[in-house]
Structure formats: structure tokens, C-alpha cells
Design a protein around this motif. Sequence first.
Motif, PDB file in Angstrom:
ATOM      1  N   GLU A   1     -37.532  85.356  89.123  1.00  0.00           N
ATOM      2  CA  GLU A   1     -38.054  84.281  89.979  1.00  0.00           C
ATOM      3  C   GLU A   1     -38.401  83.093  89.104  1.00  0.00           C
ATOM      4  N   ILE A   2     -38.149  81.926  89.613  1.00  0.00           N
ATOM      5  CA  ILE A   2     -38.359  80.721  88.809  1.00  0.00           C
ATOM      6  C   ILE A   2     -38.688  79.551  89.736  1.00  0.00           C
ATOM      7  N   PHE A   3     -39.576  78.670  89.273  1.00  0.00           N
ATOM      8  CA  PHE A   3     -39.920  77.510  90.102  1.00  0.00           C
ATOM      9  C   PHE A   3     -38.705  76.600  90.274  1.00  0.00           C
ATOM     10  N   LEU A   4     -38.599  76.048  91.422  1.00  0.00           N
ATOM     11  CA  LEU A   4     -37.505  75.127  91.738  1.00  0.00           C
ATOM     12  C   LEU A   4     -37.424  74.012  90.694  1.00  0.00           C
ATOM     13  N   SER A   5     -38.636  73.547  90.295  1.00  0.00           N
ATOM     14  CA  SER A   5     -38.684  72.414  89.370  1.00  0.00           C
ATOM     15  C   SER A   5     -38.197  72.808  87.974  1.00  0.00           C
ATOM     16  N   ASN A   6     -38.190  74.112  87.696  1.00  0.00           N
ATOM     17  CA  ASN A   6     -37.693  74.546  86.394  1.00  0.00           C
ATOM     18  C   ASN A   6     -36.191  74.780  86.411  1.00  0.00           C
ATOM     19  N   LYS A   7     -35.617  74.736  87.597  1.00  0.00           N
ATOM     20  CA  LYS A   7     -34.196  75.051  87.704  1.00  0.00           C
ATOM     21  C   LYS A   7     -33.364  73.800  88.022  1.00  0.00           C
ATOM     22  N   PHE A   8     -33.982  72.888  88.762  1.00  0.00           N
ATOM     23  CA  PHE A   8     -33.210  71.715  89.189  1.00  0.00           C
ATOM     24  C   PHE A   8     -33.888  70.419  88.752  1.00  0.00           C
ATOM     25  N   THR A   9     -33.153  69.350  88.762  1.00  0.00           N
ATOM     26  CA  THR A   9     -33.695  68.067  88.319  1.00  0.00           C
ATOM     27  C   THR A   9     -34.621  67.484  89.389  1.00  0.00           C
ATOM     28  N   THR A  10     -35.492  66.605  88.960  1.00  0.00           N
ATOM     29  CA  THR A  10     -36.431  65.952  89.862  1.00  0.00           C
ATOM     30  C   THR A  10     -35.678  65.219  90.975  1.00  0.00           C
ATOM     31  N   GLU A  11     -34.575  64.561  90.622  1.00  0.00           N
ATOM     32  CA  GLU A  11     -33.799  63.821  91.626  1.00  0.00           C
ATOM     33  C   GLU A  11     -33.265  64.760  92.690  1.00  0.00           C
ATOM     34  N   ASN A  12     -32.752  65.909  92.229  1.00  0.00           N
ATOM     35  CA  ASN A  12     -32.232  66.891  93.165  1.00  0.00           C
ATOM     36  C   ASN A  12     -33.312  67.405  94.121  1.00  0.00           C
ATOM     37  N   ILE A  13     -34.487  67.658  93.534  1.00  0.00           N
ATOM     38  CA  ILE A  13     -35.584  68.178  94.351  1.00  0.00           C
ATOM     39  C   ILE A  13     -36.036  67.120  95.349  1.00  0.00           C
ATOM     40  N   TYR A  14     -36.088  65.894  94.902  1.00  0.00           N
ATOM     41  CA  TYR A  14     -36.489  64.790  95.772  1.00  0.00           C
ATOM     42  C   TYR A  14     -35.534  64.659  96.956  1.00  0.00           C
ATOM     43  N   LYS A  15     -34.246  64.773  96.637  1.00  0.00           N
ATOM     44  CA  LYS A  15     -33.231  64.672  97.689  1.00  0.00           C
ATOM     45  C   LYS A  15     -33.327  65.850  98.663  1.00  0.00           C
ATOM     46  N   LEU A  16     -33.588  67.038  98.093  1.00  0.00           N
ATOM     47  CA  LEU A  16     -33.705  68.224  98.937  1.00  0.00           C
ATOM     48  C   LEU A  16     -34.856  68.050  99.933  1.00  0.00           C
ATOM     49  N   TYR A  17     -35.983  67.530  99.429  1.00  0.00           N
ATOM     50  CA  TYR A  17     -37.121  67.336 100.325  1.00  0.00           C
ATOM     51  C   TYR A  17     -36.784  66.327 101.421  1.00  0.00           C
ATOM     52  N   ASN A  18     -36.113  65.269 101.054  1.00  0.00           N
ATOM     53  CA  ASN A  18     -35.746  64.263 102.061  1.00  0.00           C
ATOM     54  C   ASN A  18     -34.812  64.842 103.117  1.00  0.00           C
TER      55      ASN A  18
ATOM     56  N   GLY B   1     -50.286  64.045  94.119  1.00  0.00           N
ATOM     57  CA  GLY B   1     -51.065  62.895  94.594  1.00  0.00           C
ATOM     58  C   GLY B   1     -51.150  62.982  96.098  1.00  0.00           C
ATOM     59  N   SER B   2     -50.765  61.910  96.786  1.00  0.00           N
ATOM     60  CA  SER B   2     -50.778  61.937  98.236  1.00  0.00           C
ATOM     61  C   SER B   2     -49.433  62.379  98.798  1.00  0.00           C
ATOM     62  N   LYS B   3     -48.387  62.268  97.972  1.00  0.00           N
ATOM     63  CA  LYS B   3     -47.034  62.500  98.476  1.00  0.00           C
ATOM     64  C   LYS B   3     -46.695  63.986  98.558  1.00  0.00           C
ATOM     65  N   VAL B   4     -45.856  64.304  99.535  1.00  0.00           N
ATOM     66  CA  VAL B   4     -45.457  65.692  99.719  1.00  0.00           C
ATOM     67  C   VAL B   4     -44.182  65.965  98.929  1.00  0.00           C
ATOM     68  N   THR B   5     -44.148  67.144  98.327  1.00  0.00           N
ATOM     69  CA  THR B   5     -42.965  67.519  97.553  1.00  0.00           C
ATOM     70  C   THR B   5     -42.668  68.999  97.791  1.00  0.00           C
ATOM     71  N   CYS B   6     -41.430  69.427  97.412  1.00  0.00           N
ATOM     72  CA  CYS B   6     -41.100  70.853  97.537  1.00  0.00           C
ATOM     73  C   CYS B   6     -40.888  71.466  96.160  1.00  0.00           C
ATOM     74  N   LYS B   7     -41.394  70.790  95.137  1.00  0.00           N
ATOM     75  CA  LYS B   7     -41.083  71.231  93.775  1.00  0.00           C
ATOM     76  C   LYS B   7     -41.729  72.573  93.415  1.00  0.00           C
ATOM     77  N   ASP B   8     -42.791  72.981  94.141  1.00  0.00           N
ATOM     78  CA  ASP B   8     -43.430  74.253  93.845  1.00  0.00           C
ATOM     79  C   ASP B   8     -42.748  75.441  94.527  1.00  0.00           C
ATOM     80  N   SER B   9     -41.639  75.170  95.219  1.00  0.00           N
ATOM     81  CA  SER B   9     -40.874  76.266  95.812  1.00  0.00           C
ATOM     82  C   SER B   9     -40.371  77.189  94.711  1.00  0.00           C
ATOM     83  N   THR B  10     -40.065  78.428  95.105  1.00  0.00           N
ATOM     84  CA  THR B  10     -39.635  79.412  94.114  1.00  0.00           C
ATOM     85  C   THR B  10     -38.213  79.879  94.419  1.00  0.00           C
ATOM     86  N   VAL B  11     -37.429  80.038  93.368  1.00  0.00           N
ATOM     87  CA  VAL B  11     -36.091  80.609  93.529  1.00  0.00           C
ATOM     88  C   VAL B  11     -36.173  82.081  93.167  1.00  0.00           C
ATOM     89  N   PHE B  12     -35.751  82.922  94.082  1.00  0.00           N
ATOM     90  CA  PHE B  12     -35.769  84.375  93.861  1.00  0.00           C
ATOM     91  C   PHE B  12     -34.354  84.907  93.753  1.00  0.00           C
TER      92      PHE B  12
END
Lengths: 171, 678
Positions: free
Chosen positions: B155-172, B261-272
Motif C-alpha cells: 500500500e502506498i499513498f497516492l502522492s508517493n506514486k503519482f505527480t502533483t499535477e496528476n493528482i490535481y487533475k484526478l481531483y478535478n 489549507g482550505s483547499k480540498v485534495t485527494c492526495k492522501d488517498s491510498t493505492v492498494f
Amino acid sequence: MDSNQTLTIDEFNLSIENIIKISNDILDGWTLHVNKENDNGKYITKKSTISIEEPGKGNPITLTYEHHVVFSLSYSVPMICFNVWKADGSVLSMEEYLNINQNFDDSNMYNTITQLDHPVLCRPFLTLHPCKTQEIIEPFLSTSKNPVISWLTVVSSYVHLKILEEYIKHC
Amino acid sequence: MANNLTYVQLSSCVNPSFWNKLTELKLNVDKLDEASRNIWGYFTNLNKDCVNSILEVDSTSYNENFNDQKLYIPFHGKILNKNTIEQFKECNKTDLINLEGKTLLESIKNGEVIKDPSLLNVFSILCFADLKKYHYYYWFSFPVLKDVIIEKGEEIFLSNKFTTENIYKLYNDFSALTANQKSYFIVEYASDELKLHKLEDKLNYITFENHTQYYFAFYNISSNNIPGSQLRNYVALILHYCPFLEEETQNFIAFILSREGSKVTCKDSTVFELKLPKADHGQNWVGWEKNERDKMGPKLANMKNTLDPNKLADDAVDLNLKLMKWRIMPNIDLEIVKNSKCLLLGSGTLGCSVARTLLAWGVRIITFVDNSTVSFSNPVRQSLFTFQDSVDMKPKSKAAADNLKKIFPGVIATGHQLNIPMPGHSVGESMLEQVRENVKKLDNLIEENDIIFLLMDSRESRWLPTLLGSHHNKIVINAALGFDTYLVMRHGTFNENLTETHSTCPEGFRTISGNRLGCYFCNDITAPGNSMKDRTLDQQCTVTRPGVSQIAGALAVELAVSVLQHSQRNSAPAFYQITNKAAELGCEIENQCVLGLIPHTVRGFLSSFNQVLPATEKFKQCVACSTTVVEEYRKNGFEFLLQVFNSSKFLEDLTGLSEMFKETECVDVWDLSDDEDE
């Protein structure tokens, strides 16, 4: 009323609509309610659920706060009304609430938190008594773009309400 | 691959408005119909302040459409509200949850779930609402398949597997989904990019050859990186449509929202990395919620404080008084006031006014006595009556009690239609038993109550209650009206020992201890009757300025409440001013009890809007409260009273008043003869 400037209901409505706009952007959960039968019928609400240790017993309990920000015509100030309930829906009485609230010492808690009727819903809610609100909000009336937010940042911590930094950018 | 996956269970969180709406629907729509209702549950994993994963239900749960507020994902629920507690208990929980599960499996097979993935998230409430007590017995279940065993790999955090840009796009991309698509979706990783797909768009394109580039994403029913148990339903769906994944390792994303901060993100998601089981899960479903004692069993919500209007009124009345205690007067004893039983003799202008003021003080037990019916002139002056009461010619005591309960259902108010026997009102043979009964009833009422208010319209009718009040040593508060004057007083306590207990007293004042204070009849004889201001109050009783009774009624209650606040109760001394010096010195007696001064008598004069506070001593030969009279009643009881009813002269003989009058005449004679001697 030259020296004692008060918040008008129009300014209040603009302020809370602004809060709703920010909240929608950041998914903060504030909802606007409009009661057309009342002059001061616009108010906003937000629910937040927390875990807290039951005093004396130590076991964790789930409490849901529902905060209302509503205009008091009699005081010409915004009021923060709230109810707190357990996971089964039973609402805490004022004594129960004060018992779990850590932000007040015994000497002044009754002066600060009291039970009053909600100005729109006309049902008893816990509230920060509005008699001191004018003092707090007055300096903000001329300086803040959103006096309601400015006031909330001062009082929110007393009632377990979190105000995210995004709001502060708008006042 | 060593560990089997463990899961987080959902907890129910009911909003009060949910019970409110259920009550409304049960009473007005469903009535005895027990058919289940579809409801919505609300879930978000953005809230980090609660350690449990909570599913919320509120009044909008009963709405047709789900209102996501962009924050919540829907749970599809059913509420089964039973008509009796027996039916609630007897309901077979295993059958019930298996039936829910069967429906879910069918919607997997027929493809409904592919179109609306939120259907994998289900709950049901078995419930019995005791609407008399506002008690709600309820039991939530969150049905999930029982025999699905999944092995956990890396298991690994999403942010450790993918780039910030990718995660940002995924959340959008996620944000753009409708609420029901947010529950389960597919994420594809190809050419360094994350792409989000709806199940219905991609599921059929996944093959054994390409499955490693796909992630089965689920909105995690938990705000940490342990998956919610609903994942097992998702796996059943996946294995149904992708049977080639049996016993294969597959990537999943436990999708979690959090704030930066105030913004919502999905970077703490986990990849299993999960190793899926065989698709032989069977038909057994689990998911009944444990109660607060951590046992499998229903919960009970007691909503009386919130939903019962009677209870709300009861609490609000007390709260209003408690504010007085909290804010102004920490030492006031509200309980003693609340628990005092009050007897109101007379239910006219004074009776109504006293009752309403008692109600405002939180008194719960009020008993009215009167002998007449509501007349057409009454309602405008007597605040507890309505025009209809006069049309119906209701007895005043009964009408007052009924209407008081309409104002505040928490009051225990009763009315007694009763003639109070009076001195000099001869009792004929035919009336004898009736009078005997009335005396007995009055005696009982006075004995049962704590405070006796004398609020009648004649002087004679106050005699018997005054005597009985002394006999039982109750707090007796007397109010009487003139045209524009009023008298409100407390009777002294009955005590054979009349010695003055000494209390300190500022200069210019004198004090009379409670056991030496007079009653209405003591004062009536001793009080000077020579000025317009002090004209006899009760003789013109029915012609009064309308405000007088409201003032006097309110004062009577306030006097009673002050007496209750004194540690000696009615034995509290009364002070009165003997010289003007007190006024000049600015001396005031004001700290007798937490509420201030406790006078003996309040006399008011509306013609000058003036009020005085005289105090007068007990008259040894009083016809109502003297030891002689009380002892005579104690000795001879009704026989004695009968003699008084038949001739009030008997009283004057008994108390020696007749003798005194004679002596006075003799003194006059001797005086004269003395003069003659000189």
C-alpha cells in the motif's frame, strides 16, 4: 446613530451570501436558508461532527454541532445559534453542553453561553448571548469587507466552529 | 501477501430532524401501514474531526432526490418502521439482511449497479417509534457480503506514486462527477497520465491482458487508509464482470478527501495491491450495527426533550427562571418555589392574577376554590376566562384550572366548587351535612397545601380559612381590594409562645417576629379606620379600578416567594419604620432574603400611586388566629364552628371581646367618676 454604527440587515445578507459562495468553492458545508415570512429570514447553517471524550467516563462519543448564523433584529447584530446532538439524535441540554465544553470556566460560562429562541425558527437554541456582539463587531463595520466573517473569527472558537483561512482572505 | 484485509465499519449518526420527520410521516401518511420507505444516507470522508466513519440521516433523507451539497455521496437506504415493539423484536434480522443482499446481487447481475455505482452502498433501519413517549428503538444495518476474503499486498499513498499535477487533475475529474458516480470509478494510468472513467464506460474494456494499468477506485468509507467494509460488495461486482481477476492481484485506490489549507485534495488517498478471492462468496450478508454497549442489539433514542412540545414548554419555563439564578441571583432557591403547593381560595380577578404569576414563577401545583360560575362581566377582568366560559356557565374554579393547563400543560391545576361557611350565616337543619362536608373538604385542602392565598370578595369568608391556616400553621397570604386601594399581607405563624425573638434592627425601625405578626382580623380591629386612605377595603370589593387586582395579585405572589426564600420562612420578622429618622438617614431594610425585604403588610393607594409597608402585631383576643380560638377548634371541632356560623356573637364572647367592650365602658364610667371626684 452616528457614533454607534450597527450592521444593517442588507449588509448581513450580503455577508452570509459571500460566506456561502466561499463555502461552495471549498466544500465547507454551509447552507443558505430563506424564510420568506420574516424580514430577517435569511440565515446559514453548517453541521460538523466531532469525537469527544465523555467527561468523567472517558469513552469517546460522537457529537454533531449544527451552527446557525442569523440576524437578530432586536440587537441589530448577527447571532450564532447552535444545537448539539449525540449519534442517536438526542439533543444536549444546556447543562450537558456546558459540562462537556472546555472553553469556559465556571465563573463566566453562564454569562457567555445561554439559551435563546432562534430569531427565525423561534425554537430554543444554545447561543452566545448577543449583548456583547455589538462591541466585538463595531470596529469591523468600517474596516472589514465582510464583518460577519471578521466577527466569526473572534467568537467561533468558543462554540466549536472552525473557520478556515480561506474566509479570512475575504474580509 | 501475508495479511488479510481488515475493514472499517460504518456508524450511524441520526439528526434530530430525522425522528421529527419520521413522526410526521407515521402520524399523517403511513399511519398503520408498515411498508418500507426508501431513504438517503449521507457520507463524506472529508471530516477528520470524528474518529468514526459516520453515515448521517436527517429530514432530507426522506426526499425523492439526493442533495449532495457537493460534499456527500449517497447511501441507498430503507426504513422499516414496525407498529409494535413485539413486531420490532420478532423481526428475523438474518432474513432481513440477506434479503437486502439478494436485491443488491440482482442489481449487480442485471447491470443497474454499473450505471449507478452508488447502489453498492446500502443501509437499512429497523425501527419502532413509541410516539407517546417519543422513544425511538432502532437498529441500523450496512449489508456487506460475508465470505469475501481479500489479501492485502503493498500500500502506498497516492502522492508517493503519482505527480502533483496528476493528482490535481484526478481531483478535478472526480469533482465533475455526479454524486452517484463518485462512489466507485475506474482510474487509468497510461502515458504518464491519470484518467478517470465511469464504471459503465470502462468496465467492459478491462481484460486479463490490460488490467494492470487500471485502478479500481472507491470513495473510502473511512477517513484513514483502512478500507470500509463496502469494498467487499465492490469486489463481488468486479469478479462478476471480470472473472479473470479471480485469485489475481489487482490495484485499487481508496479515495480520500482531505484539506491542504482550505483547499480540498485527494492526495492522501491510498493505492492498494489486493489479491482477490474466488467468486464463490455465497449468499450470506452481515452488517448489523453494534449498540453503545458494543453488543449486537438495537439502540434507543429518547427524543422527549426535543420533540415533545409539553416537555419543551416545561424546560423553557424552568430555564427562564434559571437564567435569573445564573445571571442575577445565584443564591435564589427556585426548587422550593417550584415544589410549593398553592391553594387559591377565590378564583376571581385576584385568583386569576395570582395563578398566572405563580405559573410564571414555575409553580406546578395550583388548586382553585370558588363557588360561582363565570359570568359575562368576568372575562375582561379575570385573566383566565373567555367569553365561551360565560356562555357555558362553567364553574370558575374548573374554568380557571382548565384554562391554566391550556396556557401551560405542565401545571397540575384542579378546581373545587365549594361554599366556604361563614360566621353569622346560620346553618339550617337541611344544610348541616353539606356544611360539615365543606368544612372537612376545606380543612383537607389547607392541610395538603403549602401556601394558602385568601382571595375572596368578602370579609366573613376569610374567617374559616384564617383559623384553619393557623391551626395547620401554613403560610397564609391575604389580598383584599378597595375601589382604588389594596391590601396584601402575610399572616403570622401560630405559636402559643408569643415572646419576641430578638433581631437586630437599624435605628428608626422596629421589628416584629413572625410568631407575633397579626392576621387579617387582628389588623382589622386594631387598624385605625379614620382616614380616606385607610377605608375598609373589602366592603366595596366588586367596584374597583381594574388594575388594582392585577397589582395586588402580583404582590401576593411576590410576597409569598420572598417568604419562601427566608430561612425562617413565615417566621421571618417584619420591620416597620417608627420615625422619619430612618428615611432621613437613608436607612433601608432590604437584605432579609435574597430577594430583599419581607414586609408584613403592603397597603397601596392608587389615588396617589402610593404604597406603605406597615407591620402590626397579633391581637391576643383575635377572633380568628388567637390561641383561644384555635384551641377551641382543636377541642370541639365542627361543633364549635357550627356555633360560630349560627352566631358570630359567640366568637366575641369566647375571645373575651364582649368582656373587653364592657370593661371599656366601665373605664369610661370610672374616668368620669374620677373627674367628678376632682
